[in-house]
Design an enzyme around this catalytic site. Sequence first.
Site, PDB file in Angstrom:
ATOM      1  CE  LYS A   1      -3.488   0.421   2.739  1.00  0.00           C
ATOM      2  NZ  LYS A   1      -4.478   0.433   4.122  1.00  0.00           N
TER       3      LYS A   1
ATOM      4  CG  HIS B   1      -3.484   4.275   0.874  1.00  0.00           C
ATOM      5  ND1 HIS B   1      -3.413   3.421   0.001  1.00  0.00           N
ATOM      6  CD2 HIS B   1      -4.815   3.752   1.564  1.00  0.00           C
ATOM      7  CE1 HIS B   1      -4.336   2.624  -0.106  1.00  0.00           C
ATOM      8  NE2 HIS B   1      -5.247   2.651   0.936  1.00  0.00           N
TER       9      HIS B   1
END
Length: 234
Positions: free
Chosen positions: A112, A114
């Site tokens: 990821k 974020h």
Amino acid sequence: MSVGVAGASDQDRLAQDFVQFSVDSGVLRFGEFKTKAGRMSPYFFNSGLFDDGVKLGRLAEFYARRLLGSGIEFDMIFGPAYKGIPLGAAVAVELARLGRNVPFAYNRKEAKDHGEGGSLVGAPLQGRVLIVDDVMSAGTAARESIALIKAAGAVPHAVALALDRQEKATENGVDVNHSAVQYVRNQLGLQVCAIARLEDLLQYLATHDSGGLGAHHERVLAYRQRYGVDEGAE
């Protein structure tokens, strides 16, 4: 349970109970199934069919009992994506229920960019790490997990499996005279703990004729004789 097996140890009985549970759950099936190596196998083990709370909880109990009986020391559990994630989580819960509370982490296939970011989720990887997975075909997933664990500064220490197929691995489409489990144990230096092995399945088939299971013994034995590894290489 290993009914009729004189002098069977608790660990032998655990393996027989597990094979029975896998058959009853439809996870262990018999027929003709093509493996990743292109072989036609007379049996198929699909851990994805431990697909409800009762079955997953019972599976975790088998893992936990085997681990606690193995004497393997570890500081935390790692569940490799994807099947290892629910397995590792369930085993961590069961071990805690039995008084052995350890941290748990897993990885994403795609990192990821974020939130917390990265590819690792859960407790920080540290100390001696136990990898929990279902079966080991070529050892590829284990090598990927080992690389992740080492990159985090922890020590890949052991692997827990549901079933050791005890058959030759393939490299570049060619059979080699060791199994993936033997490779991980002997070449990568990790301890390996399996709830049951192919020899346990053969013992089960030899002592259970109900439901036509006995008829599968010869086919599974022939497969073992053709593709089985030399146990002296363990």
